[in-house]
Motif scaffolding. Structure first.
Motif, PDB file in Angstrom:
ATOM      1  N   TYR A  73       0.836  -1.204   0.000  1.00 60.13           N
ATOM      2  CA  TYR A  73       0.000   0.000   0.000  1.00 60.13           C
ATOM      3  C   TYR A  73       0.872   1.256   0.000  1.00 60.13           C
ATOM      4  O   TYR A  73       0.474   2.300  -0.524  1.00 60.13           O
ATOM      5  CB  TYR A  73      -0.921  -0.011   1.232  1.00 60.13           C
ATOM      6  N   ASN A 118      -1.359  10.338  -1.690  1.00 61.59           N
ATOM      7  CA  ASN A 118      -2.306  11.441  -1.491  1.00 61.59           C
ATOM      8  C   ASN A 118      -2.550  11.707  -0.012  1.00 61.59           C
ATOM      9  O   ASN A 118      -2.571  12.855   0.439  1.00 61.59           O
ATOM     10  CB  ASN A 118      -3.632  11.131  -2.190  1.00 61.59           C
ATOM     11  N   ARG A 119      -2.737  10.638   0.759  1.00 59.06           N
ATOM     12  CA  ARG A 119      -3.007  10.796   2.199  1.00 59.06           C
ATOM     13  C   ARG A 119      -1.788  11.347   2.937  1.00 59.06           C
ATOM     14  O   ARG A 119      -1.880  12.292   3.715  1.00 59.06           O
ATOM     15  CB  ARG A 119      -3.406   9.449   2.819  1.00 59.06           C
ATOM     16  N   SER A 137       1.215   2.958  -3.257  1.00 57.61           N
ATOM     17  CA  SER A 137      -0.016   3.284  -3.983  1.00 57.61           C
ATOM     18  C   SER A 137      -0.237   4.790  -4.064  1.00 57.61           C
ATOM     19  O   SER A 137       0.309   5.568  -3.283  1.00 57.61           O
ATOM     20  CB  SER A 137      -1.215   2.623  -3.291  1.00 57.61           C
ATOM     21  N   GLU A 138      -1.081   5.185  -5.017  1.00 60.92           N
ATOM     22  CA  GLU A 138      -1.444   6.594  -5.170  1.00 60.92           C
ATOM     23  C   GLU A 138      -2.245   7.081  -3.972  1.00 60.92           C
ATOM     24  O   GLU A 138      -2.120   8.231  -3.557  1.00 60.92           O
ATOM     25  CB  GLU A 138      -2.248   6.801  -6.457  1.00 60.92           C
ATOM     26  N   ASP A 139      -3.073   6.206  -3.406  1.00 58.19           N
ATOM     27  CA  ASP A 139      -3.875   6.595  -2.241  1.00 58.19           C
ATOM     28  C   ASP A 139      -2.966   6.949  -1.067  1.00 58.19           C
ATOM     29  O   ASP A 139      -3.194   7.939  -0.360  1.00 58.19           O
ATOM     30  CB  ASP A 139      -4.831   5.464  -1.841  1.00 58.19           C
TER      31      ASP A 139
END
Length: 434
Positions: A83, A91-92, A86-88
């Motif tokens: 994870y 961003n977070r 990941s892009e998420d």
């Protein structure tokens, strides 16, 4: 974008209970990644930055259980390392400055850590070299993807060593400490930050099984251990909020009691406010601020103008210089505010000048405030909050000003202050959220 509408000039009265310390909470939450056992944390503030970090930990695989308001159980037994690419995740993590402190625990426990360029207040240059140079000294391989602005560190096994930090960075010290507690052998960290919140982190790690000596000094001695266990930890009251409330009481001529302040952890904060002429009385562990019609700035012994500047702990925290500056506008006498550590934190003074304050911005680091002893009250205006501390300073100014003020971009204030409008309303403030 939300705003506060304030009708100022009202005297307030009552009690305030400071929230849990934001800066400690961000360190402590990252430390849960160091163990697969359960960690219980109490007195967590319900603010945007803390909630964002908890949400990020959950997305990484940390199980989070809310016991009651402010108390959570965390278990980082199964972390999804994929994870982190990941892009998420990008961003977070990039929306929160405190996310940088997940790197040390991840590196120590899993042998690799990743982070995009973290966000936070736009208060000037806040470099990350101290963090990654410390990891490199422990044996990690560092890589920076300039195109993606993505940092990564890897190490098969961290090795204890001597580290002289190039600056006493609080988050940098916290990150390197969390990496070193699971390193093989002995680590010395010199020029370490020693703020109460960093002391709290070290005490928590020791309760988990770490071996850290020198807590409270700028030289930490760490003997690495193979594994850490769970613990219970309670977060200190927020010293920045306590200082903000002292300033609020003085500016609005209000009688306010600040409850359970953990006075021994406030350092020189009360003394700096006393230099502005603000009276206070310690009652048990409560700080009583009487209503004052006037307060006068001290001078130095030779009669020269008072200078108040920030410095690493045990010096005066930079997070309260904005509050000091605002409070000085209604004092009797002049004071030079010297913000040494960040070059953009004084740029909010143009709003105070629009409100009628007498301030000379000498350069990005220095401002001279000429206090007019309330002879010319501030006037309400429309303004925008640039960062957390400046936002609260403008809020205090608005509460003392005559007429109506509107503060936009209050998400910045919400990042660091829990239910501030509700708590002020309970004291008698005329404030509403638009």
């Amino acid at each position: 974008m939300a705003s506060f509408e304030i009708y100022g000039g009202k005297k307030l009265k009552g009690e305030l209970v400071p929230q849990g310390a934001k800066n400690e909470a961000l360190q402590i939450l990252c430390a849960v990644l160091l163990t697969e056992d359960k960690v219980t944390i109490s007195n967590l503030p319900d603010i945007i930055d803390v909630n964002k970090l908890i949400s990020l930990l959950q997305a990484m695989g940390v199980k989070v259980e809310k016991v009651e308001k402010g108390t959570f159980i965390f278990q980082a037994k199964e972390i999804d390392l994929d994870y982190l690419r990941s892009e998420d995740f990008k961003n977070r993590a990039s929306s929160l400055r405190g996310s940088i402190m997940i790197v040390g625990p991840l590196l120590a426990r899993f042998g690799e850590g990743f982070i995009p360029k973290p966000g936070g207040d736009k208060i000037g240059r806040r470099r990350l070299d101290t963090h990654f140079e410390g990891f490199a000294r422990l044996g990690a391989e560092f890589n920076f993807d300039a195109e993606e602005y993505f940092y990564s560190v890897k190490a098969k096994k961290l090795k204890g060593t001597y580290i002289h930090l190039d600056e006493a960075s609080v988050t940098g010290t916290a990150n390197v400490v969390m990496a070193a507690v699971l390193a093989e052998g002995h680590t010395t960290i010199y020029n370490a930050a020693c703020e109460p919140y960093l002391q709290q982190l070290c005490k928590m790690l020791n309760s988990m099984g770490a071996q850290i000596a020198g807590i409270g000094s700028n030289r930490l001695e760490i003997d690495g251990v193979d594994k850490l266990g769970g613990c219970f930890h309670r977060i200190l009251p927020d010293m920045i909020e306590i200082g903000s409330f002292i300033g609020l009481a003085a500016m609005t001529q209000s009688e306010i009691t600040i409850k359970d302040v953990s006075y021994e952890n406030l350092g020189i904060i009360p003394d700096v406010f006393r230099k502005l002429g603000i009276q206070m009385e310690l009652r048990g562990d409560d700080l009583f601020i009487p209503a004052q019609e006037s307060y006068e700035v001290e001078t130095f012994i030779d009669g020269s103008i008072m200078t108040i500047s920030d410095a690493p702990w045990p010096g005066f925290t930079p997070d309260l210089l904005s509050i000091i500056l605002v409070v000085a506008t209604q004092a009797k006498g002049a004071v030079l505010i010297h913000q040494k550590m960040f070059e953009s934190r004084l740029f909010f003074v143009d709003k105070l000048i629009d409100m009628g304050a007498q301030i000379i911005l000498c350069d990005p680091h220095r401002a001279t405030v000429i206090g007019l002893d309330r002879k010319y009250p501030l006037r309400g205006i429309q303004m925008t909050s640039p960062d957390i501390r400046a936002g609260v300073s403008l809020l205090i100014a608005a509460l003392s000003a005559e007429g109506r003020s509107v503060i936009h971009n209050i998400e910045q204030i919400d990042r660091g202050y829990q239910d501030i409008d509700i708590r002020l309303s309970n004291l008698g403030a005329d404030i509403r959220r638009l």
